[in-house]
Design an enzyme around this catalytic site. Sequence first.
Site, PDB file in Angstrom:
ATOM      1  N   CYS A  96     -13.714 -27.987   7.709  1.00  0.00           N
ATOM      2  CA  CYS A  96     -12.479 -27.431   7.148  1.00  0.00           C
ATOM      3  C   CYS A  96     -11.415 -28.521   6.993  1.00  0.00           C
ATOM      4  CB  CYS A  96     -11.971 -26.317   8.061  1.00  0.00           C
ATOM      5  SG  CYS A  96     -10.442 -25.559   7.500  1.00  0.00           S
ATOM      6  N   ASP A 144       0.862  -1.174   0.000  1.00  0.00           N
ATOM      7  CA  ASP A 144       0.000   0.000   0.000  1.00  0.00           C
ATOM      8  C   ASP A 144       0.902   1.229   0.000  1.00  0.00           C
ATOM      9  OD1 ASP A 144       1.075   0.138   2.504  1.00  0.00           O
ATOM     10  OD2 ASP A 144      -0.805  -0.023   3.591  1.00  0.00           O
ATOM     11  N   CYS A 196      -7.308 -27.915  11.445  1.00  0.00           N
ATOM     12  CA  CYS A 196      -8.562 -28.630  11.695  1.00  0.00           C
ATOM     13  C   CYS A 196      -8.413 -30.140  11.576  1.00  0.00           C
ATOM     14  CB  CYS A 196      -9.649 -28.124  10.751  1.00  0.00           C
ATOM     15  SG  CYS A 196     -10.131 -26.425  11.142  1.00  0.00           S
ATOM     16  N   ASP A 244      -7.949  -7.497   1.003  1.00  0.00           N
ATOM     17  CA  ASP A 244      -6.929  -7.704   2.040  1.00  0.00           C
ATOM     18  C   ASP A 244      -7.511  -7.241   3.356  1.00  0.00           C
ATOM     19  OD1 ASP A 244      -6.543  -4.665   1.645  1.00  0.00           O
ATOM     20  OD2 ASP A 244      -5.266  -5.146   3.360  1.00  0.00           O
ATOM     21  N   HIS A 303      -5.477 -21.381  10.240  1.00  0.00           N
ATOM     22  CA  HIS A 303      -6.861 -21.736   9.901  1.00  0.00           C
ATOM     23  C   HIS A 303      -7.623 -20.554   9.303  1.00  0.00           C
ATOM     24  CE1 HIS A 303     -10.997 -23.042  10.126  1.00  0.00           C
ATOM     25  NE2 HIS A 303     -11.256 -21.942  10.816  1.00  0.00           N
ATOM     26  N   CYS A 353      -8.042 -27.753   6.601  1.00  0.00           N
ATOM     27  CA  CYS A 353      -6.706 -27.187   6.827  1.00  0.00           C
ATOM     28  C   CYS A 353      -5.937 -28.020   7.856  1.00  0.00           C
ATOM     29  CB  CYS A 353      -6.793 -25.722   7.258  1.00  0.00           C
ATOM     30  SG  CYS A 353      -7.036 -25.471   9.025  1.00  0.00           S
TER      31      CYS A 353
END
Lengths: 373, 373
Positions: A305, A94, A310, A267, A336, A307
């Site tokens: 989930c 940014d 998880c 974002d 996660h 991931c």
Amino acid sequence: MTPFTYDLLATDATTSARRGRFHTTHGVIETPIFMPVGTRATVKGMTVEQLHELDAHVILSNTYHLFLRPGSDLIAEAGGLHRFMNWDRAILTDSGGFQIFSLADTLKLSDEGVKFRSIIDGAWHFWSPEDNMRIQSELGADIIMQLDQCPPYPAEREFVETAVRRSAEWAARCKAAHTREDQALFGIVQGGVHADLRAESAERLAEIGFPGYGIGGYSVGEPHDLMLESLGPVCDLLPKDRPRYLMGVGNPTTILEAIALGVDMFDCVLPTRTARLGTAFSSEGRLNMRNARFARDFGPLDPKCVCSTCTQYSRAYIRHLVNTKEMLGAILLTHHNLHYLLDLTRQARAAIEAQSYGEFLAQWRSSPASNDY
Amino acid sequence: MTPFTYDLLATDATTSARRGRFHTTHGVIETPIFMPVGTRATVKGMTVEQLHELDAHVILSNTYHLFLRPGSDLIAEAGGLHRFMNWDRAILTDSGGFQIFSLADTLKLSDEGVKFRSIIDGAWHFWSPEDNMRIQSELGADIIMQLDQCPPYPAEREFVETAVRRSAEWAARCKAAHTREDQALFGIVQGGVHADLRAESAERLAEIGFPGYGIGGYSVGEPHDLMLESLGPVCDLLPKDRPRYLMGVGNPTTILEAIALGVDMFDCVLPTRTARLGTAFSSEGRLNMRNARFARDFGPLDPKCVCSTCTQYSRAYIRHLVNTKEMLGAILLTHHNLHYLLDLTRQARAAIEAQSYGEFLAQWRSSPASNDY
């Protein structure tokens, strides 16, 4: 002129959702996409290996913070941000404008630029749009943002008018000062919640012409509905063949609603910051892992989930880690939460490709997860 | 009776260093070995994937802390420590005695057991040796330690005498109360810096008979040389066919010196704690990464190290992370420091196999790294 191209691969049947591909020097960004925030050249708590495992296409870093510490000259000496932080995929910086306006106690703003005090040592700094381009060129990200003026909410209409005019002038100056051909410079639409000012801002920027457009000045305190109301028309006014990046927005539901309006990139510090506070996104809505009800819950954090948090750890273990302030609690929840948003945008991309984003969104709205906005 | 066997594979030519192998329900522990400390069922800042990458054979966890939070009953309900923290290799739990004696403001000690106050909420708890065995059985580690009394340094000789006698009695009671055949119970030698008391303690424990022996009461404030002086005779008095574990010692040089005296196992919070304070072990000696001299040092943390921190990141980047208090700084330094000690014991094992540990140690003593003790 620019090597940065955006391929519009598909548009949804019933919404304005778009499936696209933005090409950068450090790989392709599949859109819609969520970009994890790495404020100080590190996504808090994540190793680069973990970011790769998450399949993050692009991460964001903050010019304001890096300019103050360790300094953009030092990062240039290191060979740029990619080498400094060992990240070989795309990076977006940014301009730092948002931090200047939101963090500073005192600042002196004029058409020439902005004078502000460092949050670290109180030293005065002055940035013209040209200075800002030089600094972002030293950092060396793939996508850089124009210096703009981001008004708070609420703000007087006249104040927002000035910000729109000034941001457009700075956009032109940034474009003129921008030299690195391996960096894509995005303009930023301002205008608060005023439809006509947003339209004016979008038109002025499109006239100047950029390889992509930020949509700034949202998620600064305005009512949620007001944002979504004015966001659609802004998207409609922006060139179809360029990506649109809604800055600082990261709630699951807001991301999906904004995608339906034609936004491509997002974002936010929300997934990483809430993780450090012990909170998880989930298919059951937001979970506060400090809650005693998880103490003997040996099931996964989010049963839906896939991931690595998880599939490997229980709610009881994560609650124990959060409760005892163990770093691993923040690490597992950060992983996660980032996976959750990256997966959400993956699902959105698949739905758009299947021309069924409308149904996908309707299904989401009726799920317990949609309470997270 | 016990499935736990220790194979003495080799003894060094010129020192008392031993190369061995201890078999547990969760895999083989190659000795000499350093064991990372995971106080509250997590090695601070490390994911289980990272611990596997480091090839940690066994990690340590603290009964005192786990008993208070989340409770050994909860961990038993989760299926034991291995399942709770998702670690499938060996785990050792201490008895918690050390924490009781070092953390408590008030405690009531008798031959029956010890009454102490929780550091969390001030609640009173009482542990007999039998209680302690039940708690460690609930936690379910592969190696568990007897409850003992660890005297501070300096201490009156009479006080140490009582501690030796009581610890030996508790050792026998622990052995009698110990039921799980998948857990190896180690006795602990006490006796401070008194050679005769150490000898008495070692002999009494060897008479009772254990599959391994802890050597406690060192690194509690005594002069460094005094420890090494009395450590050799203790090792010589312990059964050759059992592993010897020097508790709470983790300085690189002390580890190597103790290996030469016949020690097989080590644990310490030093590598992880100093990492969180911004400090790294290195072939150049200890490095304080806050130091300004690293600001523009774009070389690796330790040029002689092959860990993922040293091969991927610069000193300048790590200094930036430490300086800005970013979690990743602690993570990268923790990974490196653990790799450093694990690699040191790997090198020691190779040197013993080659019958050249004496030369290996002499070379170490003359290197800049040896200043770290």
